[in-house]
Write a protein that holds these residues in place. Structure first.
Motif, mmCIF file in Angstrom:
data_model
loop_
_atom_site.group_PDB
_atom_site.id
_atom_site.type_symbol
_atom_site.label_atom_id
_atom_site.label_comp_id
_atom_site.label_asym_id
_atom_site.label_seq_id
_atom_site.Cartn_x
_atom_site.Cartn_y
_atom_site.Cartn_z
ATOM 1 N N UNK A 1 16.727 5.242 -16.339
ATOM 2 C CA UNK A 1 17.217 6.598 -16.069
ATOM 3 C C UNK A 1 16.530 7.287 -14.901
ATOM 4 N N UNK A 2 15.808 6.519 -14.087
ATOM 5 C CA UNK A 2 15.149 7.097 -12.905
ATOM 6 C C UNK A 2 15.951 6.725 -11.661
ATOM 7 N N UNK A 3 16.369 7.742 -10.923
ATOM 8 C CA UNK A 3 17.237 7.506 -9.765
ATOM 9 C C UNK A 3 16.561 7.838 -8.432
ATOM 10 N N UNK A 4 15.327 8.299 -8.490
ATOM 11 C CA UNK A 4 14.556 8.479 -7.247
ATOM 12 C C UNK A 4 13.106 8.123 -7.555
ATOM 13 N N UNK A 5 12.509 7.380 -6.645
ATOM 14 C CA UNK A 5 11.072 7.114 -6.787
ATOM 15 C C UNK A 5 10.342 7.645 -5.557
ATOM 16 N N UNK A 6 9.111 8.027 -5.772
ATOM 17 C CA UNK A 6 8.228 8.367 -4.655
ATOM 18 C C UNK A 6 7.055 7.400 -4.740
ATOM 19 N N UNK A 7 6.941 6.571 -3.715
ATOM 20 C CA UNK A 7 5.943 5.510 -3.699
ATOM 21 C C UNK A 7 4.850 5.878 -2.680
ATOM 22 N N UNK A 8 3.904 4.997 -2.502
ATOM 23 C CA UNK A 8 2.741 5.320 -1.661
ATOM 24 C C UNK A 8 2.601 4.360 -0.485
ATOM 25 N N UNK A 9 2.068 4.880 0.591
ATOM 26 C CA UNK A 9 1.773 4.070 1.778
ATOM 27 C C UNK A 9 0.267 4.001 1.955
ATOM 28 N N UNK A 10 -0.241 2.776 1.894
ATOM 29 C CA UNK A 10 -1.675 2.567 2.154
ATOM 30 C C UNK A 10 -1.815 1.979 3.549
ATOM 31 N N UNK A 11 -2.626 2.597 4.369
ATOM 32 C CA UNK A 11 -2.772 2.142 5.759
ATOM 33 C C UNK A 11 -3.166 0.671 5.830
ATOM 34 N N UNK A 12 -2.451 -0.105 6.655
ATOM 35 C CA UNK A 12 -2.803 -1.514 6.861
ATOM 36 C C UNK A 12 -3.987 -1.588 7.816
ATOM 37 N N UNK A 13 -4.815 -2.640 7.657
ATOM 38 C CA UNK A 13 -6.049 -2.704 8.453
ATOM 39 C C UNK A 13 -5.820 -2.623 9.963
ATOM 40 N N UNK A 14 -4.780 -3.277 10.453
ATOM 41 C CA UNK A 14 -4.604 -3.319 11.914
ATOM 42 C C UNK A 14 -3.554 -2.364 12.440
ATOM 43 N N UNK A 15 -3.190 -1.414 11.648
ATOM 44 C CA UNK A 15 -2.142 -0.465 12.045
ATOM 45 C C UNK A 15 -2.561 0.936 11.679
ATOM 46 N N UNK A 16 -2.059 1.902 12.425
ATOM 47 C CA UNK A 16 -2.331 3.287 12.056
ATOM 48 C C UNK A 16 -1.566 3.625 10.775
ATOM 49 N N UNK A 17 -1.956 4.722 10.178
ATOM 50 C CA UNK A 17 -1.238 5.170 8.980
ATOM 51 C C UNK A 17 0.232 5.420 9.314
ATOM 52 N N UNK A 18 0.479 6.032 10.453
ATOM 53 C CA UNK A 18 1.856 6.362 10.827
ATOM 54 C C UNK A 18 2.692 5.094 11.011
ATOM 55 N N UNK A 19 2.134 4.110 11.712
ATOM 56 C CA UNK A 19 2.892 2.872 11.929
ATOM 57 C C UNK A 19 3.100 2.123 10.609
ATOM 58 N N UNK A 20 2.082 2.149 9.756
ATOM 59 C CA UNK A 20 2.245 1.518 8.439
ATOM 60 C C UNK A 20 3.366 2.200 7.677
ATOM 61 N N UNK A 21 3.388 3.519 7.775
ATOM 62 C CA UNK A 21 4.415 4.304 7.083
ATOM 63 C C UNK A 21 5.814 3.874 7.537
#
Ligand code: DUC
Ligand code: ZN
Ligand code: ZN
Length: 473
Positions: A88-108
């Protein structure tokens, strides 16, 4: 896409419950009416059932990297969202963890693409803010994420020193920026130094069995971090969202702060309400199945969390779904049982993305603690507001996305591992009898799950939910 009529149900929103028909066309709700004579391509008879807005799970970890990005949680964006839809869940909000060789924005951006390829329900992403030594210019990325990229919610870890923990200075800077950008800062609130010290002490005295994980993660370390986060946020004029509150003592801190007018909201999870330390303390290695952080605590702790849900101190119920298999899956290294008898190496997290609504209904509504409107608020409306999805989602109203669940409030259903769709080879609620369950699930008008349980969703049909600023009222 066509039209769908859901007839004769009781439409339950966070603030009302009325008998009404719901007409859906082209993915949106186009009319609500009593005793209508509408026709549609497809009719769902909801007599005796409730019609509620689709669940929004504001805290999931699908294909979430752990152990320095060498492995991940068991469910990917496809299996996890198939399971979500069945529950019964129709939207999820998940998480972005920064990858070691990428910025947070690029990982996102990469993670957003990955989720778009595999999700069967709509999704959004929160950013996890890494310690400054991992990305000195991370505040610039946070600004961009809030401004145009649909991610005005950022999570800070107050635990896990040396990997993810940020210090108080970083918290202050991040909270201040959130206040400036209209973003909602989130915290994993445990005092990382207290947990690390207690873990060391337990190891030194040979107390490494799985259940000692709960001893290492004491109530005090959670309550202290919650208190500190509230004070720090207040000092820079930022609102605050505390994820996965497990301790009644921590809930008390939130309750007090809200009574003082502080802008703090908190989430708890079904595992803390329904499962207890006593359920796993005697299981030996298998207790690994129950380990998550903060931990599943003593049964005597549960009533304080329920009280916080009833009084409104607790704003949402999300899952923190971070499933790991007990026995080794085909395609991944050993998960829960990779170091039997040694709790510090057990991956933290439990499954629950499919169980959330049924478990909360049983403990909350069926037991008489909360009414169906409050239930809807906790699982859908409040998360929609806090995370910028309202009123597109989180409400049954004309103009909203037709993310709808036809809910049977008189079901007689037993949750089982085999009967659920999560990839994990166990279910914390296996054998639990529930009296409420979803019978039809629609996502933007598509009938994803029907009363026979058959599923009609494809990988990639889920859309990125372009979120606005948090609505804190
Ligand atoms: N915190 C989470 O929110 N999820 C999984 C592990 C953790 O520590
Ligand atoms: Zn956490
Ligand atoms: Zn989490």
């Amino acid at each position: 896409m066509g039209s769908t009529l859901i007839s004769n149900g009781t439409v339950v929103n966070a603030d009302s419950a009325i008998r009404a028909d719901v007409l859906v066309r082209d993915g949106r709700i186009v009319a609500l009416g009593i005793g209508s004579d509408w026709t549609a391509d497809h009719v769902i008879d909801a007599t005796g059932k409730l019609v509620i807005p689709g669940g929004i799970d504001a805290h999931t970890h699908l294909e979430y990297p752990i152990d320095g990005f060498t492995t991940r949680t068991a469910d990917d964006f496809y299996t996890g969202t198939v399971a979500a839809a069945h529950g019964g869940t129709t939207t999820i909000l998940d998480f972005v963890k920064k990858e070691p060789d990428r910025s947070l924005y690029d990982t996102y951006l990469r993670r957003r693409d990955a989720a778009a390829q595999r999700c069967v329900v709509d999704f959004g992403l929160h950013a996890i803010v890494p310690p400054r030594d991992q990305q000195p210019d991370v505040l610039d990325d946070l600004r961009r994420l809030a401004a145009g990229a649909g991610a005005a919610s950022w999570k800070f870890f107050m635990a896990y020193p040396g990997t993810q923990m940020v210090d108080d200075g970083e918290l202050l800077e991040g909270f201040e920026l959130a206040a400036e950008c209209g973003a909602l800062p989130m915290v994993h609130a445990e005092n990382g130094h207290m947990v690390a010290r207690e873990t060391r002490r337990l190891i030194d005295s040979g107390k490494t069995a799985e259940h000692f994980h709960a001893t290492a993660h004491g109530h005090d370390s959670e309550a202290e971090a919650v208190h500190r986060a509230i004070v720090l946020a207040e000092s820079v004029g930022a609102p605050l969202y505390v994820v996965h509150v497990s301790s009644a003592a921590a809930a008390e801190e939130i309750s007090r702060a809200r009574a003082d007018g502080r802008r703090v909201w908190a989430e708890t999870c079904p595992q803390y309400l329904q499962v207890a330390y006593e359920d796993y303390a005697g299981l030996g290695d298998k207790a690994a199945a129950y380990l998550c952080s903060p931990p599943i605590r003593e049964r005597s702790n549960q009533e304080g969390l329920w009280k916080a849900l009833v009084t409104g101190a607790m704003a949402t119920v999300a899952t923190d779904h971070a499933g790991f298999c007990l026995h080794q899956p085909d395609d991944l290294p050993p998960q829960k049982l990779r170091s039997p008898g040694y709790f510090p190496k057990v991956p933290n997290g439990v499954p629950g993305i499919e169980d959330r609504l049924m478990v909360l209904w049983e403990g909350g509504v069926a037991s008489g603690r909360i009414d169906p409107c409050r239930f809807v608020d906790l699982v859908s409306t409040r998360p929609a507001k806090l995370f910028g999805l309202f009123p597109r989602k989180g409400i049954v109203a004309v103009g909203a996305d037709a993310d709808l669940v036809v809910w049977d409030p008189n079901a007689d259903h037993v949750i089982t591992t085999a009967g659920t769709h999560m990839r994990t080879d166990y279910n914390l609620y296996d054998g639990m009898r529930v009296t409420g369950k979803p019978v039809h699930v629609l996502s933007r008008g598509d009938h994803l799950v029907d009363a026979s349980g058959s599923f009609a969703g494809a990988a990639g049909r889920g859309l990125f939910a372009d979120r606005g600023a948090p609505n804190l009222f």
